[in-house]
Design an enzyme around this catalytic site. Structure first.
Site, PDB file in Angstrom:
ATOM      1  N   TYR A  23      -0.825  15.912  11.878  1.00 50.20           N
ATOM      2  CA  TYR A  23      -1.366  16.258  10.569  1.00 50.20           C
ATOM      3  C   TYR A  23      -2.111  17.580  10.514  1.00 50.20           C
ATOM      4  O   TYR A  23      -2.522  18.006   9.442  1.00 50.20           O
ATOM      5  CB  TYR A  23      -2.275  15.124  10.083  1.00 50.20           C
ATOM      6  CG  TYR A  23      -1.535  13.811   9.957  1.00 50.20           C
ATOM      7  CD1 TYR A  23      -0.595  13.622   8.960  1.00 50.20           C
ATOM      8  CD2 TYR A  23      -1.756  12.770  10.852  1.00 50.20           C
ATOM      9  CE1 TYR A  23       0.105  12.428   8.843  1.00 50.20           C
ATOM     10  CE2 TYR A  23      -1.064  11.571  10.744  1.00 50.20           C
ATOM     11  CZ  TYR A  23      -0.137  11.409   9.746  1.00 50.20           C
ATOM     12  OH  TYR A  23       0.554  10.235   9.638  1.00 50.20           O
ATOM     13  N   ASN A  75      -0.118  12.015  -2.379  1.00 52.52           N
ATOM     14  CA  ASN A  75       0.210  11.638  -1.010  1.00 52.52           C
ATOM     15  C   ASN A  75      -0.410  10.258  -0.821  1.00 52.52           C
ATOM     16  O   ASN A  75      -1.593  10.142  -0.512  1.00 52.52           O
ATOM     17  CB  ASN A  75      -0.347  12.633   0.008  1.00 52.52           C
ATOM     18  CG  ASN A  75       0.012  12.259   1.430  1.00 52.52           C
ATOM     19  OD1 ASN A  75       0.432  11.145   1.716  1.00 52.52           O
ATOM     20  ND2 ASN A  75      -0.168  13.203   2.334  1.00 52.52           N
ATOM     21  N   HIS A  81       4.822   2.973   1.700  1.00 51.26           N
ATOM     22  CA  HIS A  81       5.762   2.051   2.325  1.00 51.26           C
ATOM     23  C   HIS A  81       5.496   0.590   2.004  1.00 51.26           C
ATOM     24  O   HIS A  81       6.282  -0.269   2.382  1.00 51.26           O
ATOM     25  CB  HIS A  81       5.723   2.241   3.842  1.00 51.26           C
ATOM     26  CG  HIS A  81       5.573   3.669   4.247  1.00 51.26           C
ATOM     27  ND1 HIS A  81       6.557   4.614   4.029  1.00 51.26           N
ATOM     28  CD2 HIS A  81       4.539   4.335   4.820  1.00 51.26           C
ATOM     29  CE1 HIS A  81       6.129   5.786   4.464  1.00 51.26           C
ATOM     30  NE2 HIS A  81       4.922   5.646   4.945  1.00 51.26           N
ATOM     31  N   ASP A  88       3.902   0.318  -9.462  1.00 47.55           N
ATOM     32  CA  ASP A  88       3.773  -0.116 -10.858  1.00 47.55           C
ATOM     33  C   ASP A  88       2.823   0.789 -11.639  1.00 47.55           C
ATOM     34  O   ASP A  88       3.089   1.125 -12.794  1.00 47.55           O
ATOM     35  CB  ASP A  88       3.308  -1.565 -10.923  1.00 47.55           C
ATOM     36  CG  ASP A  88       4.360  -2.558 -10.462  1.00 47.55           C
ATOM     37  OD1 ASP A  88       5.538  -2.174 -10.318  1.00 47.55           O
ATOM     38  OD2 ASP A  88       3.996  -3.729 -10.227  1.00 47.55           O
ATOM     39  N   HIS A 101       4.229  14.427   1.520  1.00 48.72           N
ATOM     40  CA  HIS A 101       3.899  13.844   2.819  1.00 48.72           C
ATOM     41  C   HIS A 101       3.811  14.985   3.818  1.00 48.72           C
ATOM     42  O   HIS A 101       4.733  15.810   3.904  1.00 48.72           O
ATOM     43  CB  HIS A 101       4.959  12.824   3.260  1.00 48.72           C
ATOM     44  CG  HIS A 101       4.998  11.635   2.370  1.00 48.72           C
ATOM     45  ND1 HIS A 101       4.051  10.635   2.422  1.00 48.72           N
ATOM     46  CD2 HIS A 101       5.852  11.312   1.373  1.00 48.72           C
ATOM     47  CE1 HIS A 101       4.329   9.740   1.497  1.00 48.72           C
ATOM     48  NE2 HIS A 101       5.414  10.125   0.838  1.00 48.72           N
ATOM     49  N   ILE A 102       2.728  15.039   4.548  1.00 49.13           N
ATOM     50  CA  ILE A 102       2.490  16.119   5.499  1.00 49.13           C
ATOM     51  C   ILE A 102       3.564  16.118   6.581  1.00 49.13           C
ATOM     52  O   ILE A 102       4.055  17.173   6.973  1.00 49.13           O
ATOM     53  CB  ILE A 102       1.072  15.991   6.091  1.00 49.13           C
ATOM     54  CG1 ILE A 102       0.035  16.203   4.970  1.00 49.13           C
ATOM     55  CG2 ILE A 102       0.855  16.977   7.240  1.00 49.13           C
ATOM     56  CD1 ILE A 102      -1.399  15.873   5.348  1.00 49.13           C
ATOM     57  N   ARG A 112       8.337   3.575   8.118  1.00 48.56           N
ATOM     58  CA  ARG A 112       7.954   4.685   7.231  1.00 48.56           C
ATOM     59  C   ARG A 112       9.140   5.196   6.415  1.00 48.56           C
ATOM     60  O   ARG A 112       8.973   6.001   5.510  1.00 48.56           O
ATOM     61  CB  ARG A 112       7.346   5.826   8.033  1.00 48.56           C
ATOM     62  CG  ARG A 112       6.006   5.495   8.625  1.00 48.56           C
ATOM     63  CD  ARG A 112       5.353   6.726   9.225  1.00 48.56           C
ATOM     64  NE  ARG A 112       4.254   6.365  10.093  1.00 48.56           N
ATOM     65  CZ  ARG A 112       3.000   6.182   9.689  1.00 48.56           C
ATOM     66  NH1 ARG A 112       2.694   6.309   8.416  1.00 48.56           N
ATOM     67  NH2 ARG A 112       2.058   5.861  10.552  1.00 48.56           N
TER      68      ARG A 112
END
Length: 144
Positions: A23, A75, A81, A88, A101-102, A112
């Site tokens: 990250y 993010n 997942h 919703d 997503h990094i 994932r």
């Protein structure tokens, strides 16, 4: 001035601390500062981060009422997942949603690869590090 909302899910507050090899070393505050500096004068940026699924869902429900919101960059972290509730909530938004997503979640652990929100998103940006947020905000600025 219109707003772009940037929502970050669980553990994103630990950027620069958790799994730096995946990250990166920039902190969450560094991320916010970088995005704010990049977008200065273009539109208002509002950040929200929570480790609680319910808080994120409630926040999304509240921003739906905000007529200044031009789009959302999200993010959701691990909620991507697993959270039908997040899905919703996002489905009620009437503005573009950009998923970020990094890391490239498609090249990581098999669990994932399940993505409960991608079909609701105008654009998905994966594996570009924190630059993905900048790309998402720029996309919203160009679109609107």
């Amino acid at each position: 001035m219109s707003k772009v909302i940037i929502i970050n899910g669980p553990n994103l507050n630990f950027l620069g601390i958790r799994e730096i090899e995946k990250y990166g070393s920039l902190s969450y505050e560094d991320l916010k500062n970088k995005i704010s500096e990049h977008t200065k004068g273009k539109n208002k940026i509002e950040f929200f981060q929570s480790n609680s699924e319910g808080e994120i869902v409630t926040y999304i429900q509240e921003i739906r009422k905000d007529t200044e919101v031009r789009g959302v960059v999200i993010n959701p972290g691990g909620l991507t997942h697993s959270s039908v509730s997040l899905r919703d909530a996002l489905s009620i938004l009437e503005v573009p949603i950009i998923e970020v997503h990094i890391t490239d979640i498609g090249k990581r652990e098999s669990y994932r690869r399940i993505n409960l929100i991608s079909d609701l998103c105008t654009k998905s940006i994966v594996g570009k590090g924190i630059e993905g947020y900048i790309e998402g905000v720029d996309f919203l600025n160009e679109k609107n």
